[in-house]
Motif scaffolding. Structure first.
Motif, mmCIF file in Angstrom:
data_model
loop_
_atom_site.group_PDB
_atom_site.id
_atom_site.type_symbol
_atom_site.label_atom_id
_atom_site.label_comp_id
_atom_site.label_asym_id
_atom_site.label_seq_id
_atom_site.Cartn_x
_atom_site.Cartn_y
_atom_site.Cartn_z
ATOM 1 N N GLU A 24 0.833 -1.209 0.000
ATOM 2 C CA GLU A 24 0.000 0.000 0.000
ATOM 3 C C GLU A 24 0.867 1.258 0.000
ATOM 4 N N VAL A 25 1.903 1.267 0.840
ATOM 5 C CA VAL A 25 2.797 2.437 0.911
ATOM 6 C C VAL A 25 3.596 2.582 -0.382
ATOM 7 N N SER A 26 3.990 1.450 -0.970
ATOM 8 C CA SER A 26 4.841 1.498 -2.172
ATOM 9 C C SER A 26 4.140 2.149 -3.349
ATOM 10 N N SER A 27 2.807 2.171 -3.326
ATOM 11 C CA SER A 27 2.079 2.802 -4.432
ATOM 12 C C SER A 27 2.336 4.300 -4.508
ATOM 13 N N SER A 28 2.870 4.871 -3.412
ATOM 14 C CA SER A 28 3.143 6.315 -3.380
ATOM 15 C C SER A 28 4.621 6.636 -3.512
ATOM 16 N N ILE A 29 5.477 5.634 -3.716
ATOM 17 C CA ILE A 29 6.917 5.889 -3.682
ATOM 18 C C ILE A 29 7.383 6.768 -4.837
ATOM 19 N N GLU A 30 6.771 6.591 -6.034
ATOM 20 C CA GLU A 30 7.126 7.446 -7.176
ATOM 21 C C GLU A 30 6.705 8.882 -6.908
ATOM 22 N N LEU A 31 5.533 9.053 -6.286
ATOM 23 C CA LEU A 31 5.057 10.394 -5.966
ATOM 24 C C LEU A 31 5.997 11.067 -4.976
ATOM 25 N N ILE A 32 6.463 10.304 -3.978
ATOM 26 C CA ILE A 32 7.409 10.857 -2.995
ATOM 27 C C ILE A 32 8.689 11.299 -3.680
ATOM 28 N N ALA A 33 9.187 10.477 -4.603
ATOM 29 C CA ALA A 33 10.422 10.820 -5.322
ATOM 30 C C ALA A 33 10.260 12.096 -6.128
ATOM 31 N N ASN A 34 9.100 12.251 -6.765
ATOM 32 C CA ASN A 34 8.864 13.452 -7.584
ATOM 33 C C ASN A 34 8.701 14.691 -6.714
ATOM 34 N N LEU A 35 7.992 14.548 -5.601
ATOM 35 C CA LEU A 35 7.781 15.699 -4.722
ATOM 36 C C LEU A 35 9.086 16.151 -4.067
ATOM 37 N N GLU A 36 9.886 15.185 -3.638
ATOM 38 C CA GLU A 36 11.144 15.503 -2.964
ATOM 39 C C GLU A 36 12.276 15.793 -3.946
ATOM 40 N N GLU A 37 12.053 15.447 -5.246
ATOM 41 C CA GLU A 37 13.098 15.544 -6.263
ATOM 42 C C GLU A 37 14.345 14.789 -5.825
ATOM 43 N N CYS A 38 14.117 13.611 -5.278
ATOM 44 C CA CYS A 38 15.186 12.747 -4.796
ATOM 45 C C CYS A 38 14.830 11.305 -5.139
ATOM 46 N N ASP A 39 15.820 10.445 -5.051
ATOM 47 C CA ASP A 39 15.540 9.023 -5.134
ATOM 48 C C ASP A 39 14.907 8.572 -3.825
ATOM 49 N N ALA A 40 13.903 7.697 -3.917
ATOM 50 C CA ALA A 40 13.201 7.233 -2.724
ATOM 51 C C ALA A 40 13.096 5.708 -2.746
ATOM 52 N N PHE A 41 13.111 5.104 -1.559
ATOM 53 C CA PHE A 41 13.118 3.643 -1.469
ATOM 54 C C PHE A 41 12.300 3.198 -0.266
ATOM 55 N N LYS A 60 14.032 9.824 -9.271
ATOM 56 C CA LYS A 60 13.866 11.158 -9.840
ATOM 57 C C LYS A 60 14.357 11.138 -11.281
ATOM 58 N N LYS A 61 14.130 12.215 -12.016
ATOM 59 C CA LYS A 61 14.452 12.219 -13.448
ATOM 60 C C LYS A 61 15.935 11.984 -13.685
ATOM 61 N N GLU A 62 16.788 12.622 -12.904
ATOM 62 C CA GLU A 62 18.228 12.434 -13.065
ATOM 63 C C GLU A 62 18.748 11.652 -11.863
ATOM 64 N N SER A 63 18.395 10.395 -11.789
ATOM 65 C CA SER A 63 18.774 9.551 -10.662
ATOM 66 C C SER A 63 20.279 9.302 -10.662
ATOM 67 N N ILE A 64 20.828 9.144 -9.461
ATOM 68 C CA ILE A 64 22.254 8.827 -9.357
ATOM 69 C C ILE A 64 22.499 7.336 -9.564
ATOM 70 N N TYR A 65 21.425 6.552 -9.597
ATOM 71 C CA TYR A 65 21.569 5.106 -9.729
ATOM 72 C C TYR A 65 21.572 4.694 -11.197
ATOM 73 N N THR A 66 22.498 3.817 -11.530
ATOM 74 C CA THR A 66 22.571 3.276 -12.882
ATOM 75 C C THR A 66 21.612 2.118 -13.054
ATOM 76 N N ILE A 123 12.971 5.795 2.637
ATOM 77 C CA ILE A 123 14.268 6.484 2.568
ATOM 78 C C ILE A 123 14.236 7.470 1.418
ATOM 79 N N VAL A 124 14.619 8.706 1.695
ATOM 80 C CA VAL A 124 14.753 9.731 0.658
ATOM 81 C C VAL A 124 16.213 10.166 0.641
ATOM 82 N N GLU A 125 16.838 10.171 -0.548
ATOM 83 C CA GLU A 125 18.286 10.364 -0.629
ATOM 84 C C GLU A 125 18.675 11.561 -1.490
#
Length: 474
Positions: A24-41, A60-66, A123-125
């Motif tokens: 249930e929480v994971s359904s919002s993880i993309e939204l959290i990443a976009n709002l925070e402009e960070c990678d979220a896990f 996020k759009k320019e993620s640090i993760y490959t 986690i927001v990074e």
């Protein structure tokens, strides 16, 4: 959703209800990443308490993760905030961590609850690799590629917790030849302040603050099976430094040196010691002055014709000497606390000296628990015990040639208790004795100074007066 269920079934002890909450929480993880402009896990606790498992990610759009890190482990040594939050529920903001792709990040970690149970974390990074590079200088001298050296630095920082524990200290890393390979900005600040212009490529022997030689480092490692840590404090000129050397047996690495300027700490310690000496000297002078006052009262007593006046003056002398005895103890002790047995024995010795002239054999026994008492209450306890002993000498052994006074100290969980008992003639407790100065001092000091209470028991076999007081004053 299926991936989360699969990972939770393999790696965790979460219930189906817990897993559904994570989904249930994971359904919002993309939204959290976009709002925070960070990678979220989302990480969940593994069966191994020292690690967690990544079960969902938002980029996020320019993620640090490959690559995706779903299914990867988060280890305590790399991500201490994650493991801590899973265990305690504490929210962490700004904790540094090392990602699965060896990049430095700053994390915000929030717990996920199912009812009152912690079942995971969000986690927001933020990427802080550039901050680390700004703090550390990694010279590229051709012996290794810059990428290899960066990776080496990451491993060093991660394995030795240098980032978390020592960024306020100078960090210097020497290779197998004793050449400085990695340093941080704090190292520049310390050494430039000592007249160095450039540290890069310098040899260990030229930078050693305590004049140790690199050959000595190798000799130590030759007789040591594992890595060795050496800590010391040194003084160089007007400065004090705390040094920790980590001697390492690796092909391209020999010494990690952590240097901290502790000059302010040492100066404050010296100031505290100086003040402590001054306070002890004050206690010593107060004791001497009180003894002088006692001597003057003795002289006055010898010149008095009235026996009642002589007795009153002698009682005052005893009280003054009881206070002087506490100041003598404080003049010999640096701390703000003194052992209670020291205080009581000092009062007993003083009482015995004061009553040397009486023609009776009175024995005083001290027993029980020993504990520290703060200086604020030492004088009150000294006066109380002095008065109770004096009452025993004055009244308990009338028409008797000998007697025993027992002082028993008891340490309880929340209270301390002291009783003074004699095997004398006793007295009628129904008769109000509060008008006497001695008992007035005892009762007032117990209630006002110690915030305690007092019990009095007496019959024809003796008297026991017991007072108790709380460990800490409110």
């Amino acid at each position: 959703m299926n991936k989360i269920k699969e990972l939770c079934n393999i790696y965790t002890n979460l219930t189906d209800e817990d897993v559904n909450k994570i989904i249930e929480v994971s359904s919002s993880i993309e939204l959290i990443a976009n709002l925070e402009e960070c990678d979220a896990f989302i990480d969940v606790p593994s069966k191994n308490p020292e690690e967690a498992i990544v079960v969902s990610e938002g980029r996020k759009k320019e993620s640090i993760y490959t690559n995706s890190v779903v299914g990867k482990k988060a280890l305590r040594i790399n991500e201490p905030g994650v493991i801590r939050t899973l265990k305690t529920g504490e929210v962490f903001k700004g904790v540094r961590a090392l990602t699965q792709e060896n990049r430095f990040v700053r994390q915000k970690v929030y717990p996920i609850y199912n009812k009152e149970k912690i079942i995971g974390v969000i986690i927001v990074e933020d990427d802080i690799s550039n901050e680390i590079k700004e703090d550390f200088t990694i010279p590229n001298d051709g012996s290794k590629s810059k990428r290899q050296k960066t990776h080496q630095l990451m491993n060093l920082i991660n394995s030795n917790r240098l980032i978390n524990d020592n960024l306020e200290s100078a960090i210097l890393v020497y290779d197998e030849n004793g050449i400085l390979r990695i340093k941080n900005r704090k190292a520049d600040m310390i050494y430039i302040g000592r007249g160095y212009n450039e540290l890069e490529g310098m040899h260990y022997d030229d930078l050693s603050l305590d004049n140790t030689l690199f050959t000595n480092i190798n000799k130590i490692l030759e007789i040591t099976e594992d890595n060795k840590v050496i800590t010391k404090e040194i003084k160089v000129g007007n400065f004090y430094y705390g040094i920790k050397r980590i001697l390492i047996k690796e092909e391209d690495l020999r010494v990690i040196e952590i240097v901290q300027d502790i000059t302010d700490i040492k100066n404050k310690e010296a100031e505290i010691i100086s003040k402590s000496v001054a306070i002890r000297e004050i206690h010593h002078r107060v004791k001497n002055n009180l003894q002088t006052v006692a001597s003057l009262l003795r002289i006055q007593g010898r010149r008095c014709d009235s026996e009642e006046a002589k007795v009153s003056l002698q009682e005052s002398v005893n009280r003054i000497l009881a206070i002087a005895a506490t100041h003598e103890l404080l003049s010999k002790d640096i701390s703000d606390e003194v052992k209670i047995m020291k205080v009581i024995n000092a009062i007993v010795d003083n009482a015995k000296r004061c009553f040397l002239n009486i023609q009776k054999e009175i024995n005083i026994e001290v027993s029980g628990d020993d504990f520290y008492i703060d200086t604020d209450r030492i004088t009150a306890i000294s006066l109380i015990i002095n008065e109770l002993i004096q009452n025993c000498y004055d009244h308990a052994f009338n028409h008797r040639e000998c007697g025993t006074i027992k002082i028993i100290v008891t340490e309880q969980e929340e209270f301390r208790e002291i009783s003074v008992a004699d095997d004398g003639v006793g007295f009628d407790t129904s008769i109000d004795k509060s008008s006497s100065l001695g008992m007035s001092i005892v009762k007032n000091y117990v209630s006002d100074k110690l915030k305690g209470d007092i019990d009095i028991f007496s019959n024809d076999e003796g008297t026991r007066i017991k007072f108790r007081f709380p460990i800490k004053l409110e």
